[in-house]
Enzyme design. Structure first.
Site, PDB file in Angstrom:
ATOM      1  N   HIS A 265       0.754  19.911 -22.686  1.00 53.32           N
ATOM      2  CA  HIS A 265       1.902  20.188 -21.818  1.00 53.32           C
ATOM      3  C   HIS A 265       2.395  21.618 -21.981  1.00 53.32           C
ATOM      4  O   HIS A 265       2.151  22.260 -23.015  1.00 53.32           O
ATOM      5  CB  HIS A 265       3.060  19.240 -22.163  1.00 53.32           C
TER       6      HIS A 265
ATOM      7  N   GLU B 245       0.596  17.220 -13.752  1.00 53.13           N
ATOM      8  CA  GLU B 245       1.997  16.970 -13.423  1.00 53.13           C
ATOM      9  C   GLU B 245       2.659  18.293 -13.042  1.00 53.13           C
ATOM     10  O   GLU B 245       2.418  19.317 -13.676  1.00 53.13           O
ATOM     11  CB  GLU B 245       2.742  16.369 -14.620  1.00 53.13           C
TER      12      GLU B 245
ATOM     13  N   ASN C  84       4.268  20.680 -15.730  1.00 56.52           N
ATOM     14  CA  ASN C  84       3.533  21.693 -16.482  1.00 56.52           C
ATOM     15  C   ASN C  84       2.879  22.745 -15.598  1.00 56.52           C
ATOM     16  O   ASN C  84       2.757  23.905 -15.994  1.00 56.52           O
ATOM     17  CB  ASN C  84       2.434  21.014 -17.311  1.00 56.52           C
TER      18      ASN C  84
ATOM     19  N   GLY D 225      -5.426   5.111  -9.473  1.00 59.38           N
ATOM     20  CA  GLY D 225      -5.667   4.495  -8.175  1.00 59.38           C
ATOM     21  C   GLY D 225      -7.136   4.587  -7.817  1.00 59.38           C
ATOM     22  O   GLY D 225      -7.966   5.082  -8.597  1.00 59.38           O
TER      23      GLY D 225
ATOM     24  N   LYS E 230      -4.170  -2.107 -16.819  1.00 60.87           N
ATOM     25  CA  LYS E 230      -4.481  -2.698 -15.524  1.00 60.87           C
ATOM     26  C   LYS E 230      -5.989  -2.911 -15.393  1.00 60.87           C
ATOM     27  O   LYS E 230      -6.761  -1.954 -15.262  1.00 60.87           O
ATOM     28  CB  LYS E 230      -3.981  -1.790 -14.394  1.00 60.87           C
TER      29      LYS E 230
END
Length: 321
Positions: free
Chosen positions: A38, A107, A110, A174, A194
């Site tokens: 990060h 993200e 960052n 996804g 998941k």
């Protein structure tokens, strides 16, 4: 048996402390380690964000057995993929073959710092796929020139290459990211248990490849203190990936999580010192088909007691899963 890993969380400790922590994790018997990468912490209360790649170089020299992995690096904005390939090859050499390169689409938190804007998720994923292709080409050892949709590379070559190419892990959330991971990755990375993500990864070519999950935990002999610390430093995780990837800085995370309750965090994060509670939090990852789970002990100054407890209590219990 699932492998249990330790997370060097760069958002909650300085560089020297992080290296001391991973040395302690190796001594305690953790099977592998990962590190975040990060520029900012999610919340100001976490208080840190050193350069992960310098920490990895130091960790490679300070340890002898424990594998290292980025969890994850974004190779598309703050870093150019040609530079990521060079860094990964160097850490693989320093660690004598113990490094895996975990990659993700990033993200805003960052990546905004270089002023290149923050594209929509489909574009970010297209950039990730192209970046992985560039990194793989450089790992092959020849000179690379590439003029693609998102990146240019001109006469690039890695002069110091390890005998064993660093495996590439790809973070998924996804279907599109699962396709990229299955097609271009050696490892799949996910932060939620998941099974449908792993099933999609398998459909796109991931069968038989390692799958690494991650779970935040908060050990403390005082469970109320653990819940308070987890709420203070880790309530951001309740926002979900689609929200978290878009927020531009700690102030945004402060605002987005101001109404998160301690009971909400306690439901999502095992807190206290009840070994059974921690084991049951890991179990969904095992049931979903993960082969490895990296634990994140919340609180940069609470690592040593966690490592001592993990060595004597937690890791032996998790070996029975």
């Amino acid at each position: 048996m699932v492998d249990i890993g330790y997370t060097m969380m760069t958002e909650q400790a300085g560089p020297r402390a992080l290296v001391e922590h991973v040395v302690g994790a190796e001594r305690a018997g953790f099977d592998f380690s990962v590190t975040s990468d990060h520029y900012f912490p999610w919340l100001a209360s976490q208080g840190h964000s050193p350069y992960a790649w310098s920490v990895l170089g130091a960790a490679a020299q300070a340890t002898t057995r424990i594998p290292l992995m980025t969890y994850v690096t974004c190779p598309t904005t703050r870093y150019h993929p040609a530079v990521v390939a060079q860094k990964a090859a160097t850490v693989q050499l320093l660690s004598e073959g113990r490094f895996r390169l975990g990659l993700g689409s990033g993200e805003n938190l960052n990546e905004h710092v270089v002023g290149a804007g923050w594209p929509a998720a489909p574009v970010r994923l297209d950039k990730l796929a192209e970046a992985i292709e560039i990194i793989r080409a450089l790992f092959e050892g020849g000179e690379v020139t590439h003029h693609g949709t998102h990146f240019d590379v001109v006469h690039a070559k890695l002069w110091d290459l390890p005998d064993v190419t660093p495996p590439i892990g790809v973070a998924v959330s996804g279907n599109r990211s699962c396709e990229i991971a299955g097609r271009l990755g050696d490892v799949v990375i996910a932060t939620e248990p998941k099974g449908e993500l792993l099933a999609a990864f398998d459909r796109y070519g991931g069968k038989g490849k390692p799958r690494v999950g991650q779970l935040p935990v908060c050990f403390d002999r005082d469970r109320d203190a653990a819940i308070a610390r987890a709420t203070d430093q880790f309530r951001w995780m309740t926002g979900g990936w689609r929200v978290n990837a878009e927020l531009p800085g700690p102030a945004g995370f402060e605002g987005a999580t101001q109404y998160v309750r301690p009971e909400d965090v306690a439901e999502a994060v095992p807190c206290g010192d009840d070994v059974g509670r921690f084991v049951e939090a890991v179990r969904p990852y095992v049931d979903a088909g993960f082969t490895e789970v990296a634990l994140v002990q919340i609180g940069g100054d609470h690592q040593e007691p966690f490592l001592d407890w993990a060595e004597t209590k937690l890791l032996p219990a998790l070996r029975n899963l």
